[in-house]
Design an enzyme around this catalytic site. Structure first.
Site, short mmCIF file in Angstrom:
data_model
loop_
_atom_site.label_atom_id
_atom_site.label_comp_id
_atom_site.label_asym_id
_atom_site.label_seq_id
_atom_site.Cartn_x
_atom_site.Cartn_y
_atom_site.Cartn_z
N GLY A 50 0.84 -1.20 0.00
CA GLY A 50 0.00 0.00 0.00
C GLY A 50 0.86 1.23 0.00
N SER A 51 0.23 2.35 -0.33
CA SER A 51 0.95 3.60 -0.23
C SER A 51 -0.06 4.69 0.07
CB SER A 51 1.70 3.90 -1.52
OG SER A 51 0.77 4.17 -2.54
N GLY A 52 0.46 5.89 0.34
CA GLY A 52 -0.43 6.96 0.76
C GLY A 52 -0.43 7.06 2.25
N ASP A 71 -9.34 11.19 8.16
CA ASP A 71 -9.22 10.68 6.79
C ASP A 71 -9.92 9.33 6.67
OD1 ASP A 71 -8.55 10.76 4.14
OD2 ASP A 71 -6.44 10.28 4.40
#
Ligand SMILES: *[C@@H]1O[C@H](CO)[C@@H](O)[C@H](O)[C@H]1NC(C)=O
Ligand SMILES: *[C@@H]1O[C@H](CO)[C@@H](O)[C@H](O)[C@H]1NC(C)=O
Ligand SMILES: *[C@@H]1O[C@H](CO)[C@@H](O)[C@H](O)[C@H]1NC(C)=O
Ligand SMILES: *[C@@H]1O[C@H](CO)[C@@H](O)[C@H](O)[C@H]1NC(C)=O
Ligand SMILES: *[C@@H]1O[C@H](CO)[C@@H](O)[C@H](O)[C@H]1NC(C)=O
Ligand SMILES: *[C@@H]1O[C@H](CO)[C@@H](O)[C@H](O)[C@H]1NC(C)=O
Length: 869
Positions: free
Chosen positions: A553-555, A670
Site C-alpha cells: 500500500g501507499s499513501g 481521513d
C-alpha cells in the site's frame, strides 16, 4: 469476537459487555467508554419495558406533585407539556451522560434544553422533584436538597409551562410568584429578558450541564462574552449590530425580528441586531460550552442558524488549549519552542523549563527563588484579550515589561507592542490560546508575545534529566545504542509518560468508583506496561520485509510493506516519508499514545523504529487488504449485504472508540475505504488513526488543510468552522453510501450518488440504491436503514450529524433511526452536477505554501489531494 456477535442482534447487551471485558487487555480504558455506552443503551431500551409510567400533564400541574425520571420513564422523563406542545418539562439525562439527570425545560422540535434547575447538582433517575404549596424542590433519595425555589410569599396554586417556554409558579389569584425566565442558564428565548448585570453561563460540556468557564454578560452599554473574566467579544463590535442610542441598557431581549438591548422604558433601543423575520417560530440564543454564542430559529421543522459569534473561531479563548496556536480554519499547533501536551495545549519543549503554577503564597515564594525565562511566540501571533484591555504600561521597553511580569506571580506572560514607545500587556492568572494573524493589520502595533517559564533549579530536576537514575529503570525490550544519549532520554520520556498516563488512568478509575482526595506525593514508579510498543532496529525491519520487497500500500504519509518478524508473525511495516517527520522525542511521545489504543476495530500498533531520520511503524497485518479493493475491485467476489453491514458496524465501532470519552480523543480526519482494512472472517479494522500526531508542528498546519480526501471531506473543512469529530461522521456517511452502492460516490458519468440517494430517499425507492450485483438478495428496509443513517451523517450542519456512538446504536438497532433533514442536505443538490468542492493543496515548490482552489478541484485527482506526502 465483537464481529461475530454483532450479526446475532439478539445477544443481551450485558452479556456482550462481559465478553468485551474479558477479552480486551486494556480494560480500564475500554471499560469506561463502553460501560457508558451500554448503560445508555440499557436506559434507552430496557427500562421502558417496566409499564407503570405516569401520564403527561398539559400546561399546568398542582401541588402535591412529585416526578422522577423513573416515574415518567415511558415518556423519557417528560411530565408536562406546554399548551401546544412546543416546550416540555422533564427530568431527563443528556444523551452523552445518561447517569446525570436534570429537571429542565426543552424545546421539543429541536430538542434544545432552554433552562435547567439543578445544573450544578445532577440527580439520579429516581431522585424526585416535588411541587408543594411552598414551591419546587429537587432532593436525592437520602433527603439532601439539590435545588429549590426561594421562599415565596403566597401558597403555590399551580406550576404552569407557558407556550414561551417559561415555567411559572402562580398563586390562587393566578399571579406569577416565580418564573424560570428570571433564572437564566445558558439560553435566552423570545419573551425572556436578561437584565443588565445578569449573565448567561455556559455549561462545562455537552454532557455536563454545570457552570463552565464562559459567560455572556449584559452590561449597561453592551453585551460581552468573557472567558474566566476576560472579554473576547462585544456585541457592539458585531458586523450586524447597530447602535441606536447612547442611553443605559436596562435589559436584553429577543423577539420575532431581532436581538435588542433596550433602555429602562422598555422601548428605547440602544443596540439592535436585526435577524430574519420569524413571526410564528421559536428563536433560541445559546452560549455553548465551546464559548460560542449562537442564535437559531425554528419554523415548522426548519432549523436556521442566524448568528454565530465570534465569527472567527480563533477568537475563542481556549480553542486550542493553553498556549495552543489557532491557525486558519481552526487548526491547532504549538509555538516554535513548545510541544503538544497530552492534556491539550502546549508546554515548553525544553524540559528544564516549566510553566508557573497558579498564584498563591507558596508558589510566589518559589517563583522568586527560581530564575525566570521568557519564551518568544514568534511573529504574526496575537492574543484575544489584547484587543479588549489597555496595556498596563505605555512607554516601556521589552525588558521593563518583562520585569513587571517577573515581579508578579499572577503574571504568566506578556505582549509587548511597539506603538507609543512600547506598550506592555500582562497575561494574568490564565493563558488561553494564541491566534495566528498572518500579515495582520496589527503589524503597526507590532505586538510580540512571550510566555513566562521558570528555570528549574538543580535540586528539582525533572525526571529523565538526571542520568544517574538510569539503572533503576527496568527497560524492557528496548535496544539501546550506547553512543546515543538521546535514545536513552527518549526512552525515559516514553516510560515517564506511560507512567503518568497509567497513574492518570487509575486515578480516573478511583474517582469513578469512589472519591480520591489528594494525589499523594508522586513518587516515580515505573511499571512494565503491556501496551508499550516494541522498538525495532531499521536493519531488523529490512530483514523482516526482505529488503522492502512486497509493497502492499501507499499513501497516508508513506509506503506500506509486508514483513515477517523473527517470531513468524506477519506484519505491515509503514515507512513514513521522511520530510514531514517531527523530532524523535515528540515521535516517541505520540507513539506511546497511539500504542496504548487497543480496540478490536482499530489496527494495532505493534512497534516502531526511530533511527536517524527514519520513522517506521510496525502494524498488524490484515490479509484481505483495504475495503476499496473488496468493494470496488473487479475480480473480487461481491460483498454480501450481511457482510456490508458488518463492515459498516465494525468501522462505526472503531470510530466511536476513537471519539469516545477516553483520555485522548482522536479525530481520524481521513476516513475512507482505503483506511478500512479487512481480514478473514470479516474482521474490520481502521488504520491510520493518530498519524496526524506524528508530524512536526509546521507540517501539521499543512496537514490539517491537506488531510482528508476529496469526496469524503466535510464541508466545514473549507469554511472557518472549527473541526470536530463530526468530520469523521461525515466521511463515514460518505463511505456508508459507497458500501450500499458498491461504487465510488462520484464515479465518472453517473449522477453524484449522495444526491441520488437523497432523491430516492425522498421517493422512498430504496431498492434503486443497492449494489446491482446483489440482485434480489437485499430487502428495501435493510437498505433504508443504512441510507437514512448515511444521510444523517452527511448533514451539512455538523451539530445535526449523530455521534459515532449513536451510529453504532442505530446500526445495532438499540437506537431509533434518525430522520434525514432536508434543509441540511440541500447542499448536495448544488454539489450534484458541478462538483465544486473547494480545497487546498500543497504548493509545488515549498512545504508550507497554500494554494486555494475555489472551483477547479474537479480537475485534481484524489491522489494529488490525499496521496503520499
Ligand atoms: C400536601 O402535602 C402536605 C405535606 O406532606 C400535606 O400537609 C397536605 O395536606 C398535602 N396537600 C394535599 C392537597 O394533598
Ligand atoms: C391565568 O392568567 C393567564 C394570563 O395571565 C390567563 O391566560 C389564564 O387564563 C389565567 N388562568 C386562570 C385559571 O385564571
Ligand atoms: C421587537 O422589538 C423591537 C424593540 O422593542 C421593536 O422595535 C420591534 O417592533 C419588535 N418586533 C416585533 C415583531 O414585535
Ligand atoms: C499582581 O497583579 C495583580 C493584578 O494586576 C494585582 O492585583 C496584584 O496586586 C499584583 N501583585 C503584586 C505582588 O504586585
Ligand atoms: C520597534 O521600534 C523600534 C524603533 O522605532 C525599531 O527599531 C524596532 O525594529 C521595532 N521593533 C519591532 C519588532 O517592530
Ligand atoms: C503575507 O506577506 C508576505 C510577505 O509580504 C507575502 O509573501 C504573502 O503572500 C502574504 N500572505 C498573504 C496571505 O497575504
Amino acid at each position: 469476537m465483537g464481529e461475530s456477535e454483532a450479526s446475532s442482534s439478539s445477544v443481551h447487551p450485558h452479556q456482550r459487555h462481559f465478553t468485551w471485558r474479558k477479552s480486551i487487555p486494556f480494560i480500564p480504558f475500554l471499560y469506561m467508554g463502553f460501560s457508558l455506552f451500554f448503560s445508555f443503551l440499557s436506559c434507552a431500551v430496557f427500562l421502558p419495558s417496566f409499564a407503570f409510567s405516569a401520564a403527561i400533564f398539559t400546561h399546568s400541574v398542582s401541588p402535591n406533585f412529585t416526578a422522577s425520571n423513573f416515574r415518567f420513564i415511558d415518556n423519557a422523563g417528560t411530565f408536562l407539556l406546554s399548551q401546544n406542545g412546543t416546550f416540555k418539562a422533564s427530568i431527563s439525562g443528556t444523551n452523552i451522560q445518561p447517569s446525570s439527570y436534570y429537571f429542565s425545560v426543552t424545546h421539543v422540535a429541536s430538542n434544545s434544553i432552554i433552562w435547567s434547575a439543578n445544573r450544578n447538582a445532577a440527580m439520579s433517575d429516581s431522585d424526585e422533584l416535588s411541587l408543594t404549596v411552598n414551591g419546587l424542590s429537587v432532593a436525592n433519595q437520602a433527603g439532601k436538597l439539590l435545588w429549590s425555589t426561594p421562599p415565596l410569599n403566597y401558597k403555590v396554586a399551580a406550576m404552569q409551562l407557558l407556550e414561551t417556554g417559561n415555567l411559572v409558579l402562580v398563586d390562587a389569584r393566578n399571579v406569577t410568584m416565580w418564573e424560570s425566565f428570571e433564572y437564566p442558564t445558558d439560553t435566552i428565548v423570545v419573551g425572556q429578558r436578561i437584565p443588565a448585570g445578569k449573565s448567561l453561563q455556559s455549561a462545562v460540556s455537552e454532557a455536563d450541564m454545570s457552570v463552565g468557564d464562559y459567560r455572556l454578560e449584559v452590561t449597561d452599554g453592551d453585551v460581552v462574552l468573557q472567558w474566566k473574566g476576560m472579554t473576547y467579544w462585544k456585541l457592539s463590535m458585531d458586523a450586524n449590530a447597530y447602535k441606536d442610542s447612547n442611553g443605559d441598557v436596562s435589559f436584553m431581549a429577543m423577539n420575532a425580528t431581532g436581538l435588542y438591548l433596550l433602555g429602562s422604558d422598555g422601548s428605547t433601543v440602544v443596540i439592535q441586531v436585526v435577524l430574519s423575520n420569524n413571526p410564528s417560530g421559536v428563536r433560541i440564543g445559546k452560549l455553548g460550552s465551546d464559548g460560542r454564542l449562537t442564535i437559531t430559529s425554528f419554523t415548522d421543522s426548519n432549523w436556521v442558524q442566524e448568528l454565530k459569534e465570534p465569527v472567527d473561531d480563533c477568537r475563542i479563548p481556549f480553542i486550542c488549549g493553553e498556549i495552543g496556536v489557532c491557525t486558519m480554519g481552526g487548526a491547532c499547533t504549538c509555538p516554535p519552542r513548545f510541544h503538544n501536551e497530552m492534556s491539550g495545549g502546549c508546554a515548553p519543549m525544553d524540559s528544564s523549563l516549566s510553566l508557573p503554577q497558579a498564584c498563591n503564597e507558596s508558589t510566589n515564594g518559589s517563583q522568586f527563588n527560581s530564575s525566570v525565562s521568557y519564551l518568544g511566540l514568534g511573529y504574526d501571533v496575537d492574543y484575544f484579550a489584547n484587543d479588549f484591555t489597555e496595556p498596563v504600561r505605555r512607554g516601556v521597553n521589552l525588558l521593563s515589561c518583562q520585569d513587571l511580569c517577573s515581579q508578579n506571580c499572577s503574571c504568566l506572560g506578556i505582549f509587548h507592542g511597539n506603538s507609543s514607545g512600547g506598550s506592555c500587556y500582562l497575561l494574568e492568572n490564565n493563558i488561553g490560546s494564541i491566534f495566528f494573524t498572518p500579515n495582520s493589520t496589527n503589524d503597526s502595533l507590532g505586538r510580540l508575545g512571550y510566555i513566562k517559564a521558570l528555570v528549574n533549579s538543580s535540586g528539582e530536576d525533572p525526571i529523565g534529566e538526571n542520568k544517574n537514575k538510569k539503572q533503576s529503570f527496568p527497560i524492557v525490550g528496548l535496544v539501546l545504542i550506547p553512543a546515543s544519549g538521546f535514545f536513552l532520554l527518549a526512552t525515559i520520556v516514553v516510560l515517564a509518560i506511560l507512567w503518568w498516563r497509567k497513574s492518570r488512568l487509575s486515578k480516573a478509575r478511583a474517582v469513578k468508583m469512589g472519591r480520591l482526595h489528594s494525589s499523594s506525593s508522586a513518587e516515580l514508579e515505573i511499571f512494565y506496561i503491556p501496551g508499550l510498543p516494541r522498538r525495532f532496529n531499521y536493519e531488523e525491519l529490512a530483514i523482516a520485509t526482505e529488503n522492502w520487497k512486497t509493497q502492499i500500500g501507499s499513501g497516508g504519509f508513506g509506503t506500506v510493506y509486508k514483513g515477517t518478524l523473527s517470531d513468524k508473525s506477519v506484519v505491515a511495516v509503514k515507512k513514513i516519508s521522511s520530510s514531514g517527520v517531527q523530532g524523535k522525542k515528540e515521535f516517541c511521545t505520540e507513539i506511546a499514545i497511539i500504542g496504548s489504543i487497543h480496540h478490536v476495530n482499530l489496527v494495532r500498533l505493534k512497534g516502531f523504529c526511530a533511527q536517524g531520520g527514519k520513522r517506521l511503524l510496525v502494524l498488524e497485518y490484515m490479509n484481505r487488504g483495504s475495503l476499496d479493493r473488496t468493494l470496488f475491485g473487479n475480480g473480487t467476489p461481491v460483498l454480501e449485504w450481511r457482510e456490508r453491514v458488518e463492515i459498516a458496524l465494525g468501522t462505526a465501532r472503531g470510530l466511536a472508540y476513537l471519539h469516545g470519552e477516553c483520555e485522548h480523543k482522536i479525530i481520524h480526519c481521513d476516513v475512507k475505504p482505503e483506511n478500512i482494512l479487512l481480514h478473514d472472517d470479516l474482521q474490520v479494522k481502521i488504520s491510520d488513526f493518530g498519524i496526524s500526531k506524528l508530524l512536526s508542528p509546521e507540517q501539521s498546519i499543512l496537514f490539517t488543510t491537506l488531510r482528508g480526501t476529496r469526496g469524503y471531506l466535510a464541508p466545514e473543512w473549507l469554511t472557518s468552522t472549527a473541526i470536530s469529530d463530526k468530520i469523521d461522521v461525515y466521511s463515514y456517511g460518505m463511505v456508508l453510501l459507497e458500501i450500499v452502492r458498491g461504487r465510488r460516490n462520484n464515479s465518472n458519468g453517473e449522477i453524484y450518488f449522495p444526491l441520488f440517494a437523497l432523491e430516492m430517499h425522498e421517493q422512498r425507492k430504496y431498492l434503486d440504491l443497492a449494489d446491482p450485483r446483489l440482485e434480489e438478495r437485499v430487502r428495501s428496509e435493510e437498505i433504508e436503514k443504512l441510507v437514512r443513517i448515511a444521510l444523517c451523517c452527511v448533514h451539512e450542519e455538523p451539530a445535526l450529524r449523530p455521534a459515532m456512538a449513536g451510529v453504532v446504536g442505530m446500526l445495532e438497532g438499540g437506537l431509533a433511526l434518525g430522520e434525514p433533514r432536508l434543509e441540511s442536505l440541500n447542499y448536495l443538490r448544488s454539489y450534484g452536477g458541478r462538483f465544486t468542492e473547494m480545497s487546498t493543496m500543497e504548493g509545488s515548490n515549498g512545504q508550507n505554501e497554500f494554494v486555494l482552489f475555489p472551483e477547479s478541484l474537479a480537475y485534481i485527482s484524489s491522489q494529488q489531494v490525499s496521496g503520499p506526502r
